[in-house]
Each structure stands twice: as structure tokens, then as C-alpha cells.
Design an enzyme around this catalytic site. Structure first.
Site, mmCIF file in Angstrom:
data_model
loop_
_atom_site.group_PDB
_atom_site.id
_atom_site.type_symbol
_atom_site.label_atom_id
_atom_site.label_comp_id
_atom_site.label_asym_id
_atom_site.label_seq_id
_atom_site.Cartn_x
_atom_site.Cartn_y
_atom_site.Cartn_z
ATOM 1 N N THR A 147 54.448 46.605 34.802
ATOM 2 C CA THR A 147 55.519 46.982 34.638
ATOM 3 C C THR A 147 56.066 47.351 33.241
ATOM 4 O O THR A 147 57.125 47.547 32.740
ATOM 5 C CB THR A 147 56.702 46.053 34.984
ATOM 6 O OG1 THR A 147 56.470 44.665 34.313
ATOM 7 C CG2 THR A 147 56.449 45.651 36.636
ATOM 8 N N TYR A 161 36.048 45.022 45.569
ATOM 9 C CA TYR A 161 36.229 45.888 44.927
ATOM 10 C C TYR A 161 35.029 46.882 44.519
ATOM 11 O O TYR A 161 33.953 46.592 44.155
ATOM 12 C CB TYR A 161 36.418 45.271 43.183
ATOM 13 C CG TYR A 161 37.675 44.455 43.307
ATOM 14 C CD1 TYR A 161 38.525 44.599 43.941
ATOM 15 C CD2 TYR A 161 37.705 43.400 42.250
ATOM 16 C CE1 TYR A 161 39.948 43.745 43.991
ATOM 17 C CE2 TYR A 161 38.912 42.703 42.174
ATOM 18 C CZ TYR A 161 39.866 42.846 43.159
ATOM 19 O OH TYR A 161 41.051 42.273 42.637
ATOM 20 N N PRO A 219 49.101 42.057 35.415
ATOM 21 C CA PRO A 219 49.822 41.467 34.334
ATOM 22 C C PRO A 219 50.477 42.558 33.484
ATOM 23 O O PRO A 219 51.573 42.200 32.777
ATOM 24 C CB PRO A 219 48.642 40.664 33.375
ATOM 25 C CG PRO A 219 47.504 41.401 33.806
ATOM 26 C CD PRO A 219 47.583 41.956 35.323
#
Length: 287
Positions: free
Chosen positions: A214, A66, A211
Site C-alpha cells: 500500500t 511459487y 509489507p
């Protein structure tokens, strides 16, 4: 909903030893655009980290890729020896300037990366070190053996896996104790339900990455909004509440670079889903 400013999620013992609140924090978004380079405002990134600790978040997830390296460095600079927090990081996935993620599970590389991550995180021993993704060009067992060797050497406390199958989890468990598995999973994407079930059977923590990926999808957003209205909450808060409610071993790690969004995420731990809520959310057709 009224913002609760304390993490009310219940706890899970990582590796049977490290007790943490189940709602954690994902530090991927503390980097620059597209997870490359530093953020525009590093002091703001550190404020987000400090605010998470103030709110009772005691489990933070990051990775050497990251930034690369940026997220780990910022955590190392922001956290103090007095902070009672478990920091998890990962190795085995490269982040390139062109935006590609490339698996790299060569044992020698992994042994080098644990030294780099310990330095950036300013720690002698990493609490939870995860194999970020199996490498098709490296034998999976060889990669896992490298993590076992790091644990034996005292460089890491617990070993985790990420983006694995049930078979890979069971293979790894024959080599070293596995504390956690981190796979993509959310209310609208439950492809790895079998992996979650295996984690439940073995007492392994399951860290669902993405998490809220969607929550805005067709067939998901409307159901979340209906449940959210009953709780004076947002669809994202309901998505987090569902993950916490769905299994006792889930450890959601929503990520953000905003203190406001962080506080909203933590407030989701005060939501108690009803039977009606569960039925509606279970009725979502996952992709």
C-alpha cells in the site's frame, strides 16, 4: 539514507528455539513473471539469495506454489550446509498457469507435498512448514492434523499457519504448537490487527506478507514520504521500519529479484522512528 549493509533488526525465537533476525527475505519474486515458471536469469536469482545471506538475513520464506516449485528449487541450489539460515516454506495452495491460486488442504496431498519440498530444498527436515491457506472444501482441523503428523514424524521442525483468523489460530493451537502466522498486513492495511494481537499474546511470530503493498496508495504515500524525508530514506524503507517498530513479534519478509532493492530493504533496519514518526504513521487510515 546511507545504505547500511548489515541486517540490524533485532531477533525473534521462532517456536521458542530458532533465533532469527526479524527482517527476513521473501523468495516469491525469484520466479518468472506472475509467479509462474523460472526467472529469465537464474544465476541472478541465486546472487540475490547469496547477497541476502551476506547481509545477515537468516530467515527466508517461500512456498511450493511459487513457480510452482521454482523458488524452492533455487533456494535448494543456492544455499549450503554452512549457511545459518531458517527456511520456511508452505503447502496448501495451488498456482495455475492461468494465474489462479486455489486452496488445496487435503491431508494426503499435504503429506505428499512435504516430500516434494524437502527434495527441492535439499533438506531432511523443513525448519518451518506453513499451511498456506484454509481450504473451504477440506475440514480445517484435518489439514492441521496433517502438519502435526509431519512434525511427529520428524519431517518438519515447526508448524506455521497463513491467511487465518484468530479462531482458526486458536483451533490449530489445540492440535499442535504453532510457531508463526503469516497474514496480509502493512502500514496501510491492518485488517488483521486482531490476529497480530493474538500472536503477541501467545508468543507466536507474525509474518506480514505484502509489507509494501500500500505504499503508493492515496493517504499512505504522502505520510510515508514526509517521514522518509526526515530520515533521508524512501517510503518503502519507512514502511518496513514501521512494521519492525510496531510489534516485537513481526517478521517482515520483503521480496525482490534485485540485489539493489534487497540492500535498500536491509538498510531500513537502521532507521529509528521517533515519537513524531509513530504518531504520523499511526494516523494513516488503514483499509
Amino acid at each position: 539514507m546511507t545504505k547500511n549493509l548489515l541486517n540490524e533488526s533485532d531477533t525473534f525465537d521462532i517456536g521458542g528455539e530458532e533465533t532469527v533476525h526479524r527482517l527476513g527475505f521473501g523468495a516469491m519474486r525469484l520466479t518468472g513473471e506472475d509467479i509462474i515458471g523460472p526467472p529469465e536469469d537464474e544465476e541472478n536469482a541465486k546472487r540475490v539469495i547469496r547477497r541476502a545471506i551476506e547481509l545477515g538475513v537468516d530467515f527466508i520464506d517461500t512456498a511450493d506454489s511459487y513457480g510452482p516449485g521454482v523458488s524452492e528449487r533455487l533456494l535448494g541450489e543456492a544455499l549450503t550446509d554452512d549457511d545459518d539460515v531458517v527456511v520456511a516454506t508452505k503447502a496448501g495452495l495451488l498456482r495455475h498457469r492461468d494465474g489462479e491460486w486455489t486452496p488445496h488442504g487435503d491431508p494426503e496431498y499435504l503429506h505428499n507435498q512435504v516430500l516434494v519440498s524437502r527434495d527441492r530444498l535439499r533438506t531432511d527436515r523443513i525448519d518451518l512448514y506453513q499451511f498456506h491457506r484454509p481450504d473451504p472444501d477440506t475440514d480445517f482441523e484435518d489439514s492441521v492434523h496433517a502438519f502435526a503428523e509431519m512434525k511427529d514424524a520428524g519431517q518438519i521442525e515447526h508448524v506455521g499457519l497463513s491467511n487465518v483468523t484468530v479462531e482458526e489460530l486458536e483451533t490449530a493451537m489445540d492440535i499442535v504448537d504453532i510457531a508463526t502466522v503469516q497474514n496480509r498486513y502493512n502500514v496501510g492495511n491492518r485488517e488483521d490487527e486482531a490476529v497480530l494481537n493474538a500472536c503477541e499474546s501467545h508468543g507466536v511470530g507474525f509474518i506480514p506478507w505484502g509489507p509494501m503493498y500500500t505504499v503508493d496508495d492515496d493517504g499512505v504515500a504522502g505520510v510515508l514520504d514526509d517521514v522518509a524525508e526526515r530520515h533521508d530514506a524512501t517510503r518503502r524503507q519507512i514502511a518496513l521500519a514501521w512494521l519492525l517498530d510496531h510489534s516485537d513479534v513481526t517478521l517482515p519478509i520483503p521480496g525482490t529479484s534485485s540485489v539493489e532493492h534487497l540492500e535498500e530493504n536491509v538498510a531500513a533496519t537502521a532507521i529509528d522512528l521517533t515519537g513524531e514518526d509513530r504518531a504520523a504513521l499511526s494516523g494513516i487510515d488503514p483499509q
